[in-house]
Design a protein around this motif. Structure first.
Motif, short mmCIF file in Angstrom:
data_model
loop_
_atom_site.label_atom_id
_atom_site.label_comp_id
_atom_site.label_asym_id
_atom_site.label_seq_id
_atom_site.Cartn_x
_atom_site.Cartn_y
_atom_site.Cartn_z
N SER A 123 46.98 23.10 68.73
CA SER A 123 47.16 22.42 69.58
C SER A 123 48.43 21.90 69.93
CB SER A 123 46.02 22.25 71.10
OG SER A 123 45.95 21.97 72.46
N LYS A 125 50.34 20.02 72.74
CA LYS A 125 50.45 19.55 74.45
C LYS A 125 51.57 18.72 75.08
CE LYS A 125 45.16 20.99 75.75
NZ LYS A 125 45.84 22.39 76.44
N PHE A 137 50.57 24.42 77.46
CA PHE A 137 51.44 22.59 76.83
C PHE A 137 51.01 21.40 77.67
CE2 PHE A 137 54.21 26.56 75.25
CZ PHE A 137 53.97 26.36 74.45
N THR A 138 49.76 21.79 78.44
CA THR A 138 49.93 20.19 79.29
C THR A 138 48.26 20.15 79.43
OG1 THR A 138 49.86 22.26 81.57
CG2 THR A 138 52.23 21.47 80.99
#
Length: 233
Positions: A123, A125, A137-138
């Motif tokens: 992941s 982010k 990505f958030t």
């Protein structure tokens, strides 16, 4: 014989044994000077009964050699594994430098960690980015702030386990037992890379962090230009 007398005798025997042991340690050539004793001394062996001191020494020596061979084999296996890891990471660094978008960065990371290192979850982010990044990505709202305050008290890398809520925040589709969390940016302000594994003992606080620190430094330099140029395809 009374119990008190038995205790005194046992204490005297311990003292005598201790003195003999100290003397033999200080005079390791004692049996070289008295070889006839080696043939008359007998030691109890669990399987073979009474054996001579020479036979017992040979047995102990063989056991020690076998133990050392096992240790050498284990060290060689570890060395080969470390060499493989170094090769994978070196190739990853080169491939990351060729990336022109976040999706290409993710592809490189997944090729290395998922395919070569058998890490099932990854992941990447970003924090408070002004860009309209893809959802992957958030973080939603401020959901990551408790994670940051809990896992990064004095370092920019966390190795270990997560709570169920933290796992869902980073890996909603995977059940992860241990993680490596890397804060990105000069002060950890840019974002976070999370690498997950099903093995609870894979990532531990005591493990070496050299390779992940190098990856952290490279991503911290590589990602800002990609974000600045809005190249987020």
């Amino acid at each position: 014989m009374s119990q008190e007398a038995k205790n005194v005798k046992a204490e005297q025997r311990v003292v005598d044994d201790s003195l003999i042991a100290d003397y033999l340690q200080e005079n390791p050539d004692f049996f070289e000077r008295h070889p006839e004793l080696l043939q008359v001394m007998r030691l109890r062996h669990q399987e073979r009964g009474a054996v001579s001191l020479v036979e017992r020494q040979q047995t102990v020596l063989r056991q020690r050699i076998a133990q050392m061979e096992d240790e050498i084999t284990e060290l060689m296996t570890t060395a080969r594994r470390n060499e493989e890891l170094f090769t994978y990471y070196s190739e990853l660094y080169v491939n990351l430098l060729k990336c022109h978008s976040l999706s290409e960065v993710m592809d490189c990371l997944e090729d290395t960690f998922a395919k070569q290192l058998n890490m099932p979850a990854l992941s990447l982010k970003f924090f408070d980015s002004p860009l309209e990044l893809a959802e992957q990505f958030t973080f939603a709202a401020d959901t990551h702030k408790q994670l940051l305050s809990k896992r990064f008290a004095g370092d920019s890398i966390y190795l270990g386990r997560l709570t169920a809520d933290e796992q869902r925040l980073l890996f909603p589709q995977e059940t992860i037992a241990s993680v490596a969390l890397l804060l990105l940016g000069d002060q950890g302000e840019l974002g976070m890379l999370a690498i997950g594994n099903h093995d609870a003992s894979h990532f531990e606080p005591a493990m070496d962090t050299l390779l992940v620190k190098q990856l952290q430094a490279l991503l911290s330099m590589l990602l800002p230009p990609l974000l600045a140029h809005h190249d987020i395809s």
